[in-house]
Design a protein around this motif. Sequence first.
Motif, PDB file in Angstrom:
ATOM      1  N   MET A   1       0.921  -1.069  -0.063  1.00 21.55           N
ATOM      2  CA  MET A   1      -0.125  -0.067  -0.061  1.00 21.55           C
ATOM      3  C   MET A   1       0.890   1.281  -0.001  1.00 21.55           C
ATOM      4  SD  MET A   1      -2.697   1.194   2.746  1.00 21.55           S
ATOM      5  CE  MET A   1      -3.435  -0.319   3.070  1.00 21.55           C
ATOM      6  N   ASN A   2       0.649   2.122  -1.057  1.00 19.29           N
ATOM      7  CA  ASN A   2       1.655   3.293  -1.121  1.00 19.29           C
ATOM      8  C   ASN A   2       1.288   4.578  -0.081  1.00 19.29           C
ATOM      9  OD1 ASN A   2      -0.593   4.409  -2.166  1.00 19.29           O
ATOM     10  ND2 ASN A   2       0.058   4.699  -4.269  1.00 19.29           N
ATOM     11  N   ASP A   3       2.170   5.498   0.049  1.00 11.87           N
ATOM     12  CA  ASP A   3       1.863   6.353   1.363  1.00 11.87           C
ATOM     13  C   ASP A   3       0.540   7.213   0.831  1.00 11.87           C
ATOM     14  OD1 ASP A   3       3.944   5.416   2.487  1.00 11.87           O
ATOM     15  OD2 ASP A   3       5.137   6.871   1.682  1.00 11.87           O
ATOM     16  N   GLU A   4       0.174   7.399  -0.300  1.00 15.42           N
ATOM     17  CA  GLU A   4      -0.813   8.392  -0.857  1.00 15.42           C
ATOM     18  C   GLU A   4      -2.160   7.590  -0.393  1.00 15.42           C
ATOM     19  OE1 GLU A   4      -1.609   9.990  -4.876  1.00 15.42           O
ATOM     20  OE2 GLU A   4       0.558  10.725  -4.699  1.00 15.42           O
ATOM     21  N   LEU A   5      -2.355   6.359  -0.591  1.00 18.99           N
ATOM     22  CA  LEU A   5      -3.342   5.757  -0.347  1.00 18.99           C
ATOM     23  C   LEU A   5      -3.589   5.437   1.055  1.00 18.99           C
ATOM     24  CD1 LEU A   5      -5.866   4.117  -1.502  1.00 18.99           C
ATOM     25  CD2 LEU A   5      -4.323   2.062  -1.619  1.00 18.99           C
ATOM     26  N   PHE A   6      -2.474   5.168   1.785  1.00 13.88           N
ATOM     27  CA  PHE A   6      -2.411   5.048   3.250  1.00 13.88           C
ATOM     28  C   PHE A   6      -2.982   6.486   3.968  1.00 13.88           C
ATOM     29  CE2 PHE A   6       0.029   5.377   7.455  1.00 13.88           C
ATOM     30  CZ  PHE A   6      -0.691   4.497   7.991  1.00 13.88           C
ATOM     31  N   ILE A   7      -2.539   7.496   3.515  1.00 11.18           N
ATOM     32  CA  ILE A   7      -2.989   8.849   4.193  1.00 11.18           C
ATOM     33  C   ILE A   7      -4.560   9.186   3.939  1.00 11.18           C
ATOM     34  CG2 ILE A   7      -2.833  11.307   3.932  1.00 11.18           C
ATOM     35  CD1 ILE A   7      -0.649  10.051   5.582  1.00 11.18           C
ATOM     36  N   GLU A   8      -4.835   8.760   2.550  1.00  9.49           N
ATOM     37  CA  GLU A   8      -6.527   8.729   2.065  1.00  9.49           C
ATOM     38  C   GLU A   8      -7.204   8.015   3.129  1.00  9.49           C
ATOM     39  OE1 GLU A   8      -6.544   7.935  -1.863  1.00  9.49           O
ATOM     40  OE2 GLU A   8      -5.202   9.636  -2.689  1.00  9.49           O
ATOM     41  N   ARG A   9      -6.598   6.867   3.285  1.00  7.36           N
ATOM     42  CA  ARG A   9      -7.528   5.905   4.074  1.00  7.36           C
ATOM     43  C   ARG A   9      -7.686   6.379   5.439  1.00  7.36           C
ATOM     44  NH1 ARG A   9      -6.739  -0.553   4.899  1.00  7.36           N
ATOM     45  NH2 ARG A   9      -8.659  -0.902   6.122  1.00  7.36           N
ATOM     46  N   ILE A  10      -6.768   7.035   5.989  1.00  8.68           N
ATOM     47  CA  ILE A  10      -6.811   7.590   7.463  1.00  8.68           C
ATOM     48  C   ILE A  10      -7.899   8.874   7.604  1.00  8.68           C
ATOM     49  CG2 ILE A  10      -5.347   9.018   9.188  1.00  8.68           C
ATOM     50  CD1 ILE A  10      -3.052   7.110   8.267  1.00  8.68           C
ATOM     51  N   ILE A  11      -7.679   9.545   6.478  1.00  7.30           N
ATOM     52  CA  ILE A  11      -8.541  10.685   6.670  1.00  7.30           C
ATOM     53  C   ILE A  11     -10.024  10.101   6.221  1.00  7.30           C
ATOM     54  CG2 ILE A  11      -9.145  12.666   5.338  1.00  7.30           C
ATOM     55  CD1 ILE A  11      -6.128  13.146   4.720  1.00  7.30           C
ATOM     56  N   ILE A  12     -10.376   9.123   5.528  1.00  9.92           N
ATOM     57  CA  ILE A  12     -11.670   8.769   5.265  1.00  9.92           C
ATOM     58  C   ILE A  12     -12.175   8.112   6.329  1.00  9.92           C
ATOM     59  CG2 ILE A  12     -12.996   7.041   3.960  1.00  9.92           C
ATOM     60  CD1 ILE A  12     -11.427   7.954   1.507  1.00  9.92           C
ATOM     61  N   SER A  13     -11.329   7.347   7.056  1.00 10.14           N
ATOM     62  CA  SER A  13     -11.667   6.637   8.422  1.00 10.14           C
ATOM     63  C   SER A  13     -12.290   7.739   9.484  1.00 10.14           C
ATOM     64  CB  SER A  13     -10.623   5.523   8.936  1.00 10.14           C
ATOM     65  OG  SER A  13     -10.358   4.669   8.191  1.00 10.14           O
ATOM     66  N   PHE A  14     -11.369   8.817   9.602  1.00  7.03           N
ATOM     67  CA  PHE A  14     -11.800   9.608  10.199  1.00  7.03           C
ATOM     68  C   PHE A  14     -13.325  10.474  10.057  1.00  7.03           C
ATOM     69  CE2 PHE A  14     -11.952  14.376  11.877  1.00  7.03           C
ATOM     70  CZ  PHE A  14     -11.604  14.196  13.162  1.00  7.03           C
ATOM     71  N   PHE A  15     -13.229  10.681   9.075  1.00  8.88           N
ATOM     72  CA  PHE A  15     -14.467  11.375   8.792  1.00  8.88           C
ATOM     73  C   PHE A  15     -15.766  10.649   8.513  1.00  8.88           C
ATOM     74  CE2 PHE A  15     -11.426  14.796   7.466  1.00  8.88           C
ATOM     75  CZ  PHE A  15     -12.215  15.984   8.180  1.00  8.88           C
ATOM     76  N   LYS A  83       0.008   0.120  10.858  1.00  5.31           N
ATOM     77  CA  LYS A  83      -1.133   0.680   9.762  1.00  5.31           C
ATOM     78  C   LYS A  83      -2.287   0.468  10.319  1.00  5.31           C
ATOM     79  CE  LYS A  83       1.768   1.151   5.646  1.00  5.31           C
ATOM     80  NZ  LYS A  83       1.612   0.992   4.335  1.00  5.31           N
ATOM     81  N   GLN A  84      -2.669  -0.780  10.545  1.00 10.69           N
ATOM     82  CA  GLN A  84      -3.933  -1.207  11.033  1.00 10.69           C
ATOM     83  C   GLN A  84      -4.221  -0.329  12.328  1.00 10.69           C
ATOM     84  OE1 GLN A  84      -6.418  -2.438   9.396  1.00 10.69           O
ATOM     85  NE2 GLN A  84      -4.949  -2.721   7.517  1.00 10.69           N
ATOM     86  N   LEU A  85      -3.377  -0.252  13.399  1.00  8.80           N
ATOM     87  CA  LEU A  85      -3.668   0.481  14.510  1.00  8.80           C
ATOM     88  C   LEU A  85      -3.931   1.785  14.288  1.00  8.80           C
ATOM     89  CD1 LEU A  85      -1.037  -1.394  17.008  1.00  8.80           C
ATOM     90  CD2 LEU A  85      -3.864  -1.800  16.821  1.00  8.80           C
ATOM     91  N   ILE A  86      -3.233   2.295  13.274  1.00  5.44           N
ATOM     92  CA  ILE A  86      -3.464   3.725  12.771  1.00  5.44           C
ATOM     93  C   ILE A  86      -4.688   4.229  12.396  1.00  5.44           C
ATOM     94  CG2 ILE A  86      -2.645   5.542  11.274  1.00  5.44           C
ATOM     95  CD1 ILE A  86       0.255   4.857  11.783  1.00  5.44           C
ATOM     96  N   PHE A  87      -5.399   2.961  11.503  1.00  5.37           N
ATOM     97  CA  PHE A  87      -6.551   3.268  10.997  1.00  5.37           C
ATOM     98  C   PHE A  87      -7.546   3.135  11.989  1.00  5.37           C
ATOM     99  CE2 PHE A  87      -4.916   0.943   6.892  1.00  5.37           C
ATOM    100  CZ  PHE A  87      -4.665   2.259   6.370  1.00  5.37           C
ATOM    101  N   ILE A  88      -7.435   2.358  13.164  1.00  6.44           N
ATOM    102  CA  ILE A  88      -8.396   2.251  14.350  1.00  6.44           C
ATOM    103  C   ILE A  88      -8.326   3.294  15.108  1.00  6.44           C
ATOM    104  CG2 ILE A  88      -8.759   0.962  16.523  1.00  6.44           C
ATOM    105  CD1 ILE A  88      -8.087  -1.645  15.044  1.00  6.44           C
ATOM    106  N   LEU A  89      -7.130   3.771  15.522  1.00  8.17           N
ATOM    107  CA  LEU A  89      -7.135   5.142  16.050  1.00  8.17           C
ATOM    108  C   LEU A  89      -7.665   6.273  15.236  1.00  8.17           C
ATOM    109  CD1 LEU A  89      -3.545   4.873  17.583  1.00  8.17           C
ATOM    110  CD2 LEU A  89      -5.723   4.878  18.851  1.00  8.17           C
TER     111      LEU A  89
END
Length: 111
Positions: A1-15, A83-89
């Motif tokens: 998973m590239n960094d752009e997709l990772f950041i996008e997924r974090i932001i989407i999870s938050f919102f 990464k999974q823990l960051i998504f959950i957080l």
Amino acid sequence: MNDELFIERIIISFFVAFGVILGGALIGGIGAFLVNQPPMHKINALSGSLKIWALVAAIGGTFDTFTNLERGFFEGTHLILIKQLIFILSAMAGAQSGAMILQWLTQETIS
């Protein structure tokens, strides 16, 4: 998973978690008004009880997250685990942010 997709997924999870709390509690408050219950109190109560569902909705509601966590623990792929823990957080932060905004609007403590 590239960094752009990772950041996008974090932001989407938050919102997504943020939106589940705000939308669910506000629409529930409208329902409380229609059945002659105190809407502000109901909005506050719903914002507390919807947190777990906001988290489930934000991480996708599937077992992919748990599979990745298992892979991180037992196969030694620590990057996936982190990464999974960051998504959950991120999802937890979104749910808590939504609940705090509703607490501020209703001027009640989260029940």
